[in-house]
Design an enzyme around this catalytic site. Structure first.
Site, PDB file in Angstrom:
ATOM      1  N   ASP A 195      24.736  44.070  90.704  1.00 37.80           N
ATOM      2  CA  ASP A 195      25.969  44.850  90.824  1.00 37.80           C
ATOM      3  C   ASP A 195      25.665  46.347  90.876  1.00 37.80           C
ATOM      4  OD1 ASP A 195      27.418  42.499  90.732  1.00 37.80           O
ATOM      5  OD2 ASP A 195      27.552  42.542  88.542  1.00 37.80           O
ATOM      6  N   ALA A 218      34.303  44.546  88.888  1.00 40.28           N
ATOM      7  CA  ALA A 218      34.398  45.663  87.945  1.00 40.28           C
ATOM      8  C   ALA A 218      33.034  46.332  87.758  1.00 40.28           C
ATOM      9  CB  ALA A 218      34.935  45.160  86.609  1.00 40.28           C
TER      10      ALA A 218
END
Ligand code: RIB
Length: 290
Positions: free
Chosen positions: A238, A44
């Site tokens: 990320d 995510a």
């Protein structure tokens, strides 16, 4: 320029962030200073990073049948990430990550929950979306079998795959061969052991504020990072991966993409939470020009 189309096949977690002056020792109970629940999960997070940087992003993953499921799905939607590929699994919790954040470091314990149900069947169901992508991103918080299966599907259909091999894992040769890019941090790189020349060419190793390196014709090339005031490094990798994917999907060279991704990652660590500090394309461009 048309927006690059990116699909992320990966984890969705609720991060339980506890702040303390230091991490507790074994057997010790320590009073912390703050607590927050913040949407996270490597999959995510990378999806949100890529969406903020201007890509058209779809998420393929799973949430459980607990109250976190809606919060996590709504969060992705709010960030402009398409969630038709996010399935809801009954009888299991959504993924959670217990994060202890102190001045010296951060420590993360992940319970995969529904992320463990991201399986071959879901990849088959979402094959059309996957094969319409300019690039597919994966990590290792979903079953390895699914990652191998999806990477082969992409390879057979000439869709580039960026695999962020996190958390650290020994990777089967089959996966090393089918991925286009591999982006371990230094610890994850060690877990991968000796690699043949053909695989080294795919490596982009992140080194925190020192930047990242890649390999060309047997030579290591470094792209320097940035020194900023650090609040929380959770999600820096990320952000780097999301940004790198967007730039590679646009056809940038590895070196150009890393330079952009280093800047995006530097901006992301200036705020608490994995997704909170992820920058927009304009913010990265401004940062790089100053
Ligand atoms: O990379 C950071 C992420 O790792 C956190 O958001 C947490 O959920 C874990 O998956």
């Amino acid at each position: 320029m048309t927006k690059p189309v990116i699909t992320v096949i990966g984890s969705i977690n609720m991060d339980m962030v506890t702040e303390a002056e230091r991490a507790p020792d074994q057997g010790e109970t320590l009073m912390g200073t703050a607590f927050q629940m913040i949407p996270g999960g490597k999959g995510a997070n990378q999806a949100v990073a890529a969406a903020r940087l201007g890509a058209r992003v779809s998420m393929i993953g799973a949430v459980g049948d607990d109250p976190f499921a809606d919060v996590l799905t709504e969060n992705l939607k709010r960030e402009g990430v398409a969630t038709a590929g996010v399935k809801r699994v009954s009888g299991v919790s959504s993924g959670v990550a217990s994060i202890v954040l102190s001045e010296q470091d951060n420590r993360i314990l992940v319970v995969p929950g529904a992320n463990g149900r991201v399986d071959r069947a879901l990849v088959d169901e979402e094959a059309e979306r996957i094969l319409a992508s300019d690039l597919v991103i994966m990590q290792l918080e979903i079953p390895l079998d699914t990652v191998i299966y999806a990477a082969k599907l992409c390879k057979d259909n000439n869709i580039p795959v960026l695999l962020n091999p996190a958390p650290a894992h020994v990777l089967p040769d089959e996966l090393l061969e089918t991925c286009t890019w591999l982006t371990p941090n230094e610890m994850e790189r060690k877990a991968m052991g000796d690699l043949p020349q053909a695989v080294l060419q795919k490596l982009i190793v992140t080194e925190g504020k020192a930047g990242a390196c890649f390999f060309r014709n047997g030579m290591e090339k470094k792209v320097a990072g940035h020194t900023v005031d650090v609040v929380d490094t959770t999600g820096a990798g990320d952000t780097f991966n999301g940004a790198l994917a967007v730039e590679l999907a646009k056809g940038r060279t590895a070196e150009e993409a890393i330079r952009f991704a280093n800047a995006a990652a530097a901006l992301s660590v200036t705020k608490l939470g994995a997704q909170t500090g992820m920058p927009t394309e304009a913010q990265v461009t401004r940062f790089l020009s100053t």
